[in-house]
Scaffold this active site. Sequence first.
Site, PDB file in Angstrom:
ATOM      1  N   GLY A 255      15.560  14.243 -18.646  1.00 57.66           N
ATOM      2  CA  GLY A 255      14.258  13.833 -18.139  1.00 57.66           C
ATOM      3  C   GLY A 255      14.212  12.328 -17.987  1.00 57.66           C
ATOM      4  O   GLY A 255      13.730  11.794 -16.991  1.00 57.66           O
ATOM      5  N   GLU A 258      15.960   6.274 -22.963  1.00 62.94           N
ATOM      6  CA  GLU A 258      15.150   5.232 -23.591  1.00 62.94           C
ATOM      7  C   GLU A 258      15.843   3.879 -23.651  1.00 62.94           C
ATOM      8  O   GLU A 258      15.776   3.202 -24.682  1.00 62.94           O
ATOM      9  CB  GLU A 258      14.763   5.682 -25.003  1.00 62.94           C
ATOM     10  CG  GLU A 258      15.937   5.858 -25.989  1.00 62.94           C
ATOM     11  CD  GLU A 258      16.549   7.245 -26.022  1.00 62.94           C
ATOM     12  OE1 GLU A 258      16.430   7.975 -25.018  1.00 62.94           O
ATOM     13  OE2 GLU A 258      17.159   7.604 -27.043  1.00 62.94           O
ATOM     14  N   ASN A 259      16.467   3.412 -22.590  1.00 64.71           N
ATOM     15  CA  ASN A 259      17.125   2.112 -22.650  1.00 64.71           C
ATOM     16  C   ASN A 259      16.088   1.022 -22.914  1.00 64.71           C
ATOM     17  O   ASN A 259      15.104   0.903 -22.183  1.00 64.71           O
ATOM     18  CB  ASN A 259      17.834   1.831 -21.330  1.00 64.71           C
ATOM     19  CG  ASN A 259      18.797   2.941 -20.963  1.00 64.71           C
ATOM     20  OD1 ASN A 259      19.644   3.318 -21.750  1.00 64.71           O
ATOM     21  ND2 ASN A 259      18.627   3.483 -19.766  1.00 64.71           N
ATOM     22  N   GLU A 290       9.711   8.331 -24.223  1.00 64.14           N
ATOM     23  CA  GLU A 290      10.688   7.233 -24.132  1.00 64.14           C
ATOM     24  C   GLU A 290      10.148   5.986 -24.814  1.00 64.14           C
ATOM     25  O   GLU A 290      10.887   5.235 -25.448  1.00 64.14           O
ATOM     26  CB  GLU A 290      11.039   6.938 -22.669  1.00 64.14           C
ATOM     27  CG  GLU A 290      11.581   8.128 -21.894  1.00 64.14           C
ATOM     28  CD  GLU A 290      12.664   8.903 -22.601  1.00 64.14           C
ATOM     29  OE1 GLU A 290      13.523   8.271 -23.260  1.00 64.14           O
ATOM     30  OE2 GLU A 290      12.650  10.143 -22.537  1.00 64.14           O
TER      31      GLU A 290
HETATM   32 ZN   LIG Z   1      14.378  11.308 -26.397  1.00 65.00          ZN
END
Ligand SMILES: [Zn+2]
Length: 827
Positions: A255, A258-259, A290
């Site tokens: 989906g 989370e950078n 995120e």
């Molecule tokens: Zn996650």
Amino acid sequence: MRCLTRAEAVERAELLAVESYEIDLDLTRDGGFRSTTTIRFRAARPGASTFVEIKPTTLVAATLNGVQLTPAMVDGNRLPLAGLAARNALTVEAEMAYSNTGEGLHRFVDPVDGETYLYAMSFLDQAQRIFACFDQPDLKAPVTLSVTAPPDWLVAANGAVAKMDDGRHTFVTTQPLATYFVTLIAGPYHARYDEHDGIPLALYCRRSLAADLDKEAGELFTVTRQCLDRYHELFGVRYPFGRYDQAFVPEFNAGAMENPGLVALRDDYVFRSAVTEGQREQRTVTIAHEMAHMWFGDLVTMRWWDDLWLSESFAEYLGVRVTAEATRFGGAWTTFAMRRKATGYIADQRPSTHPVAPDHVPDAAHALLNFDGISYAKGASVLRQLVAWLGDEPVLAGLRAHFAAHRFGNATLADLLAALTKASGRDLRGWADAWLRTAQVNTLRLEPVIVDGRYETVHVVQTAPESHPTLRPHRVGIGLYDGGVLRQRVDADVDGVRTAVPALTGLSAADLLLPNDGDLTFAKVRLDAGSAAALPRALPALTDPLARALLWAATVDAVGDNELPVADLVALIVTALPAETEAVVVADVLRMSRDLLDRYLDTGQRAAALVHVAQACDRLLRTAAPGGSLQLATARGWIGATVDTARLAGWLAGAEVPDGLIVDADLRWSIRYRQAVLGAIGGAEIEAELASDPSALGQEWAARCVAARPDPDAKAHAWRVVTSDTTRSNRIVGGYAEGFWQPERPEVTESYVERYFSEMPAAARLRTAWIAEAVASLAFPRYAVASTTREAAAALLARDDLEPSVRRAVTDMDDGLRRALAARSSA
Ligand SMILES: [Zn+2]
């Protein structure tokens, strides 16, 4: 690619402390890119040896402390480093390949305008496809990135741009990052900018989606702001990574990712066609999820993948909670109850189940397998249960202390439990053992004894499967519903096999007693006989969507367990679904029951059941508000269930379309897909549809449609792509795999059942682990419900040369066959 073991990671973390990464990427070359990395690091024992990971096409040069290393020393994806000094500087220069799998540096050419787009996905151990690194989560270091790109490209990364000159971008040095968070995007991306509370915000997408993003930007920025504010309130620790950019990127596998500073999201979320409120809610939950990772995962990172849940369970819990509390999608817990928790219950009952916090994850390949319904939905439910038990404030206080203690570092389950224990003053060891360290799920049933219309006693009876006999403490609500309205909810602390609920004694008996009302715990629930008998009448009258979702989910679950015949579920759809008002409930009931119909019923029974489902959808379509989510969700359900090919063709031509329903690109494709499944169209119609929608999504739909046609040549083509074509992207291969098996005409694919088991082990080795698992699951002959299929699966699982991803997929899909066979033999 050799993957890192836990033992190797522990040893390397004891030896090394990484001080910094300087990464220089040249994206202007043909065929691939040039990656030059300098890593500065300390070694605890001078003279010791270790290795650095890199996956080059050609290793050009490497020096350690000024001494040249022989490029030929690279062993697969590892470059040995011997004779370390106390302080070291390693420089590695390599020619690298772009990927088409959504991992590493993914390269995508937009079929609409021919423009090229890149994005980096370093998760889980793919950073080494981009730059030389010590690729494990607990060797964090600040990153300074420079990128040379064509001058007309937009380039963004974890940090802000410090300097830009004629395509040469230098980014500010980041906070310490785990290697799996290092990212960038590059290409002629379209951008929208904003700012909130001193935090610069941006949205990016491909140019061909610019108009759609512009339409959505208002909502996207609004929910981003709302979630940021709520996290700041909850955590008391400000967002720590400077900018908060969100890039919608093509052909993404997950989906989102989370950078820090630059979240990547699948660009399917830039809606181009009409969508339901449920889809908007899901996008918001993803955004909130995120963002939760900026604290859980990014600021404080798990030491090793066995503590994956410290990232994902928290992000899932907070993503839903913050969506429900801070945005207009107040019903997010209902969707969680119905959709997400079902994935948790299913995963937890499979042979491959594992504890939320597993004791031992031997290597990175096994870590990838735990990105499942247990680490996400079960873990989130367990946290919700913890909050119900301890109270919100002690949990939040514990989390704040945890962030303060491990800021920009790494932590483990023990660290978190220590913080929560201190904040709450409660001993959490028993709770953690029961909920985090043991697998599988309990079932809660109510046993009321009714005398003269009043409860004499009510017990909650808890059971566990023989394989995992753990009973758990559950704080639950029990709802008393009369005529669809909640009369009263009673709290109970369930413990052990039988728990009396004295608060119910003496109350007049309700029409329906709902265990786990409010959905605070993670447990399967079963109704008492009286409530079960009342269900068909009571369900459509219930005013609370969460209560309806729980009852639908429990019914689907009981059918899945063969405790109820599929016919009962179909009957409930006929009586109760036309009264449903929540699009999310309609969509999920139809999706989940379709899966059971398709596998648990033989061809004739299934056809008859589908007629009932299509009729129920039709009735709902007549009353659903024009242009609303309920109408759209129901229309999709009808399209998937109907065999009325004339009416399908009519909708495409604009005939008898329900008032307010827009037959746009994606709805057209879902009609085309159904037509393809039914054999009502050929390749020419699919080509024509693709000509009018040549977009990336159009290409995926076309792949699905081609594979779905009951035509031997189409099947042969699709199978070739799935098992041997590495030139096509992850999404196109996935589309072919998804469309291939259909319950409608099993004879067309009969010969492929055996081929799956003989060809998949080698086919999977052509793919990365992530894609291999997806392909092995999607291409599994799920509708070949026969003992011979199970025998073939058993023979495959007896081999010792299977990739872990294939073993997991086949083990779980075979368990689905076992259940389906049992259902068919008891029918
Ligand atoms: Zn996650």
